[in-house]
Each structure stands twice: as C-alpha cells, then as structure tokens.
Write a protein that holds these residues in place. Structure first.
Motif, PDB file in Angstrom:
ATOM      1  N   CYS A 217      -1.689   2.770  -5.957  1.00 23.42           N
ATOM      2  CA  CYS A 217      -0.975   1.422  -5.608  1.00 23.42           C
ATOM      3  C   CYS A 217      -1.380   1.016  -4.174  1.00 23.42           C
ATOM      4  N   THR A 218      -2.482  -0.153  -4.231  1.00 25.56           N
ATOM      5  CA  THR A 218      -2.924  -0.767  -3.012  1.00 25.56           C
ATOM      6  C   THR A 218      -2.569  -2.354  -3.257  1.00 25.56           C
ATOM      7  N   SER A 219      -2.529  -2.927  -2.167  1.00 22.48           N
ATOM      8  CA  SER A 219      -2.415  -4.369  -2.361  1.00 22.48           C
ATOM      9  C   SER A 219      -2.899  -4.946  -3.595  1.00 22.48           C
ATOM     10  N   GLU A 220      -4.432  -4.740  -3.749  1.00 18.72           N
ATOM     11  CA  GLU A 220      -5.008  -5.204  -4.842  1.00 18.72           C
ATOM     12  C   GLU A 220      -4.834  -4.727  -6.169  1.00 18.72           C
TER      13      GLU A 220
ATOM     14  N   ASN B  11       0.883  -1.271   0.000  1.00 19.64           N
ATOM     15  CA  ASN B  11       0.172  -0.094  -0.088  1.00 19.64           C
ATOM     16  C   ASN B  11       0.820   1.182   0.189  1.00 19.64           C
ATOM     17  N   TYR B  12       1.062   1.687  -1.181  1.00 22.70           N
ATOM     18  CA  TYR B  12       1.929   2.973  -1.268  1.00 22.70           C
ATOM     19  C   TYR B  12       1.294   4.049  -2.069  1.00 22.70           C
ATOM     20  N   SER B  13       0.518   5.019  -1.456  1.00 25.72           N
ATOM     21  CA  SER B  13      -0.096   6.089  -2.062  1.00 25.72           C
ATOM     22  C   SER B  13       0.528   6.747  -3.290  1.00 25.72           C
TER      23      SER B  13
END
Length: 459
Positions: A162-165, A134-136
């Motif tokens: 960028c989230t886990s999904e 999870n990197y905004s």
C-alpha cells in the motif's frame, strides 16, 4: 538413424523439462499476506509425481508433497503470529522464491461499485488521504474483472504494498477498514483481497448450482436483465474472481452490494445463500460483515431501495457471525456512490474488532429493531443497542403504524427512557410498524454512539 534418435531424445527431454516446472496460482506471490496462527493451504501444479518442497523462513521445517496424476498438489503450512517480512522457497525441478511475505490478517472484500470505488473516483478528503496512504504493512490483492461460464483455477491479480499510488486505485472502503484494524491490532499486517465489479447483482458472485437448485433464487435470477457494464448471469464473477482462490486462508469477508438488486423481493434469501456458499467452499464459518445500501432516489411509486435495506437487516436474524453497518447518516440521497468512505470502512472494522478480535468494546451498531408490543391503541417498539436513544430532528416523522388493513399512517411518537411508543388517531387497533420506509428516507433515530437506526417494517 543414430542422429535421429538423439534429436528425438533431446526433444522429449526438453518437452519433459518444460512441463516439469512448478507453477503457482497468482495469489501466491511476492508481497502477499498469509493468515497468522493458522494452517494455510498452498497449492499449485507440477509434473505428476514430482516432489515439491516448501521451506518458509519462519520455520526450520521442510514441507513435502507430491503432485498427483492431474499435475496438481496442495499442502498445509503452519504460520506463526503476525510478523515478517519472510521468504518462502518452493523447490521441485525448478525453484521459486516468494519474497517480502507478511503474516497477519487477511480479509476478502467484495461487492459492486461502492466496494470497488477508489480514491481516484473522488472520495471525501481524497487528496489528503492519498498523500498519507503509505502503509508497508497493508497489502492489496486487486483482482481484475473477468467472467467465466465455469469455475477457473487461476485469476488475474497481484499483491501490492500500500503506497499512495496503490491506495489511489484500490478500494477505499477496504483501505479504511485495514487502516482502522491496525490501530487496535498494533500494526498487525493486513491483507485486503478485493474482488468487486460495479453494477453487478449478487447472483453472479455465488456458485451456479446454489441458484439453480433453489426455486426462489432461480426465479429471481431469471428476472435479471442484461446490462452493458457487466454480467448478470449466475456465477459469472464467482467462477473467475472468487473460485480460483477458494481455500486461501482468510479471517473473514466484507460485502458492499445491493443496489443492482433493487426490485428483488427475496434479496435476504439471495444474500444468505451467498454467505453460506462461500463458507461451504472455504470449509470455514468465517465472519461476514456487510454494508446496508444507502438511501437513494431509485424512482417514485415503489419501495425497491428500502426493501433491499430491510432484506439486509433480516439476514442478521438468520446467519451466524454476520454483521451490518448502517450508513444513512453519511450518505446523500442524490448520489448512488457516496463519497464519504472513511466511516464506512471504519464501521466495518469496528464490527470486526468487537465481534471477531475482541479488542474494542464500544457500541458499534445503531438501534436495531427487535419487535413490538401492542398496547390496545398504541404500540411499543423494542430495539437492540437502545442505550441513549434520541432523535436528531424531532420535526421529521418517520414512524408509521397500520392496522389489519396495512394502510400506514404517520404516528405520534413518545420517547422516554429509551422506550418508543407510537399511536395515531387514524389507527384504532394498531398491528404493524415501519420506520424510515422510503427509498430516500434518512434515519433520524440514533443511540448514544451516534449511530443511526436501520429502516424496518414489522409486516
């Protein structure tokens, strides 16, 4: 009659209004990343002669442009240093507001399946990597697979945080590249534009005229056979997956491709043409970093795989601002899709940090062949990046030498003070050297950075 005229007028008015709306290509959307400290190009469509006003929230300046008689407009807007989020208001007869826009570093990531490969395919430590992804400040623009026989003006794709999904279903190499950049660039936003298609040859990723006007490239393209998993005709992916966003400002490009061209004898010329064609289209000599394909069993009785690796090495000699990472040490020979994608992305990022950003100062390349000196019955091999040369396994003999007849024999190797000298009882007058010359040959020569040497031949 009056009623008819009123109805006609309303129809014309409604029609004009419907065609008057400003529209943008899909590359301009919420969550996008724009290149920092640059004059970035915006473009779109509007009614002919319609004035378009663009107001970015990082500036007090209003940017104005009128659509031409083709209903097209474009304008350049100055961006500040990295930051955000910002919004951008675009006004004409209608209004569009782009929200959550970041300013940072944008990289194009392209190639075939090893660039496309996501954590969902099954990468090393994938479960843990997905959970922590999870990197905004990292954004993906994933481009859908489409093909076209002529250049298109828009494509299917969208910007995502960028989230886990999102990471799970995006390029793993691109993700690890972006994450490593942020370590040194202090969380500067990273935009990763991914245009990749498994099993595709390089020829489909460049403009058709580049191939048709070059006899060598055209002959190679004509030898490509149709496959069921994607196009092989020149320019089919370029037209629909690259051309629509040519001009969107990028810092550079990453490339991981070559497996689909195994068997080609002039892949270096093909890759050089692709690099030069993209730079020409962007009107920018941006850095281009690529992954040398990994050793793999492509079949016996030929050297198709290692010939592609050597062709990729040769590109470094002829193309400026190019860089190559060697991954033979992190890739098994029985899997054309190596699962350990983290070192691949990080090695690409380290190239960028040293060569482009100049914020990292360690050795980022393995030993790279630089020539030979013939000493009567022996040959001395010269390497760049040769500090701390060592063999990971001295029992494995990968150096071969040959005389004028080009019949190669395993060589006796002497390594002293980072200098390698080769000899063989079978070769009285050596003239040529090759190293790790086999489709499945894994380099055992490293430097002090523990990075492997590329396979090569001096022929």
């Amino acid at each position: 009659m009056k009623m008819f005229k009123k109805i006609t007028y309303l129809i014309v008015l409604i029609t004009n209004i419907s065609f008057a709306n400003i529209t943008l290509p899909s590359v301009f959307s919420d969550h996008m990343v724009l290149q920092q400290n640059d004059d970035v190009k915006f473009w779109g469509w509007a009614n002919p002669n319609e004035e378009v006003v663009i107001v970015p929230s990082w500036s007090d300046k209003n940017y104005k442009v009128k659509a031409n008689n083709q209903a097209y407009w474009e304008i350049k807007i100055s961006t500040p240093k990295a930051g955000g989020p910002f919004n951008i208001k675009i006004t004409g007869y209608n209004e569009i507001v782009l929200n959550d826009v970041l300013i940072g570093e944008v990289w194009l990531c392209s190639g075939q399946s090893n660039m496309e490969m996501s954590a969902a395919w099954g990468i090393k430590n994938g479960v843990e990597e997905i959970k922590n992804a999870n990197y905004s400040n990292i954004r993906f623009f994933n481009i859908s697979k489409t093909s076209a026989t002529s250049p298109q003006n828009d494509l299917k794709g969208n910007w995502q945080v960028c989230t886990s999904e999102v990471m799970k279903n995006s390029s793993a190499v691109a993700y690890f590249f972006g994450r490593r950049l942020q370590e040194d660039l202090k969380d500067v936003p990273i935009g990763l534009m991914v245009a990749a298609w498994g099993g595709t040859p390089a020829e489909i990723w460049m403009p058709e005229n580049v191939i048709k006007e070059n006899e060598i490239l055209n002959n190679a393209a004509n030898k490509l056979q149709p496959v069921e998993w994607g196009p092989t005709e020149p320019a089919r992916a370029y037209n629909s997956m690259i051309h629509p966003f040519v001009g969107y400002n990028i810092a550079g490009a990453l490339w991981y491709q070559g497996e689909a061209n195994v068997g080609a004898v002039n892949y270096d010329k093909t890759l050089e043409a692709l690099i030069n064609s993209w730079r020409k289209k962007w009107e920018k000599d941006f850095p281009f970093y690529y992954v040398q394909i990994a050793p793999y069993n492509y079949g016996k009785d030929h050297f198709g795989g290692v010939e592609i690796r050597d062709a990729q090495r040769k590109v470094l000699e002829n193309v400026s601002k190019a860089g190559m990472v060697v991954i033979s040490d992190v890739s098994p020979t029985d899997d054309i899709h190596p699962k350990d994608k983290k070192p691949v992305g990080e090695r690409l990022a380290n190239l960028a940090l040293v060569k482009h950003y100049k914020t990292y100062f360690d050795i980022v390349n393995g030993p790279l062949f630089n020539g030979i000196t013939i000493n009567n019955k022996s040959i001395t091999v010269h390497f760049d990046n040769d500090e701390g040369l060592y063999f990971s396994d001295k029992k494995i003999a990968l150096f071969e030498i040959a005389g004028e007849n080009k019949i190669f024999h395993l060589a006796k190797v002497k390594l002293k003070n980072n200098i390698i000298t080769l000899s063989s009882k079978e070769v009285k007058s050596p003239k040529y050297v090759r190293f790790a010359w086999g489709n499945t040959s894994i380099s055992n020569l490293f430097n002090k950075a523990n990075l492997p040497a590329s396979s090569f031949t001096s022929e």
